[in-house]
Design an enzyme around this catalytic site. Sequence first.
Site, PDB file in Angstrom:
ATOM      1  CE1 TYR A  66      -4.027  -1.826  -0.257  1.00 48.36           C
ATOM      2  CE2 TYR A  66      -2.902  -3.328   1.238  1.00 48.36           C
ATOM      3  CZ  TYR A  66      -3.926  -3.063   0.353  1.00 48.36           C
ATOM      4  OH  TYR A  66      -4.849  -4.029   0.038  1.00 48.36           O
ATOM      5  CG  ASN A 102     -11.329   3.325  -8.227  1.00 50.59           C
ATOM      6  OD1 ASN A 102     -11.463   2.106  -8.319  1.00 50.59           O
ATOM      7  ND2 ASN A 102     -11.520   4.150  -9.241  1.00 50.59           N
ATOM      8  CG  HIS A 119     -13.515  -1.629  -1.910  1.00 53.58           C
ATOM      9  ND1 HIS A 119     -13.395  -2.148  -3.178  1.00 53.58           N
ATOM     10  CD2 HIS A 119     -14.613  -2.245  -1.368  1.00 53.58           C
ATOM     11  CE1 HIS A 119     -14.377  -3.035  -3.397  1.00 53.58           C
ATOM     12  NE2 HIS A 119     -15.120  -3.101  -2.327  1.00 53.58           N
TER      13      HIS A 119
END
Length: 244
Positions: A66, A102, A119
């Site tokens: 991430y 997204n 999300h």
Amino acid sequence: MEAVLEIQEVLRTSGRITVLTGAGISAESGIATFRGDGGLWDKYKIEDVATPEAFKRNPELVLEFYNMRRRQLLNVKPNPAHFALARLEEAVRDRLTLITQNVDDLHERAGSNRVLHMHGELTQARCTSCSQVVPWTGDISVTDRCESCGEALRPHIVWFGEVPFHLETEIPQALEAEIFMAVGTSGSVYPAAGMVLEAKLRQKLTIEVNLEASENTPFFDHHLRGPAGVVLPEFIDACLATHK
Ligand code: OAD
């Protein structure tokens, strides 16, 4: 085109529009989609980087996945599809609900003010213990700690096996809108993938914008084929041409 006339009529009668976006809307900005050739899930295994178990097993690897994606945000810009949705919001205000799968911030950077990130968001970190969410632009490391309770931080991302955000109130309300449009999503991850069916069951008008057929194509009334950055601005501007 029929879909334009139908949207113009909904706008004229103060109806509501819900738009669900997926990775395809950010593809022309240079962010890879998940599925298909060169997709993220070709290079990484979901079970290694996008589950709570992966984070327990190897937090460094998950954080780096991430961190890399958060760093990428510095080098990308919103494209005409993001700007078109911001223009739509400017025109119809709270009659538009924008739901995105997204985790990038390109909708906000294009000017959309009301975005439901079902999300999660790369630009936020969450405490693994007290769940406090804080803005976060740099890397998250295993040594970073929550300001409130001192416990470890994680990306503010919904991993596989976790429950997406906004499912209780905002999303069910949004599925009551007269029009449901999906842009750049493969229709392979639930519950987002089930939204078109819910809209259809409520006899709403459904429109798909995608480069190609998706798993959900049969459930849409209208299909706009092509890159979202080209077809969406044309379509939205045509719909808004008669809107005052
Ligand atoms: P996918 O990668 O599954 O699908 C992207 C879709 O965008 C495909 O249907 C493409 O045909 C389409 N597409 C690609 N480029 C496009 C373009 N320029 N214009 C229009 N369409 C284009 O991405 P999502 O459907 O968003 O979840 O994936 C859903 C979820 O799966 C993600 O949010 C993520 C992933 O695993 C989590 O990580 C929880």
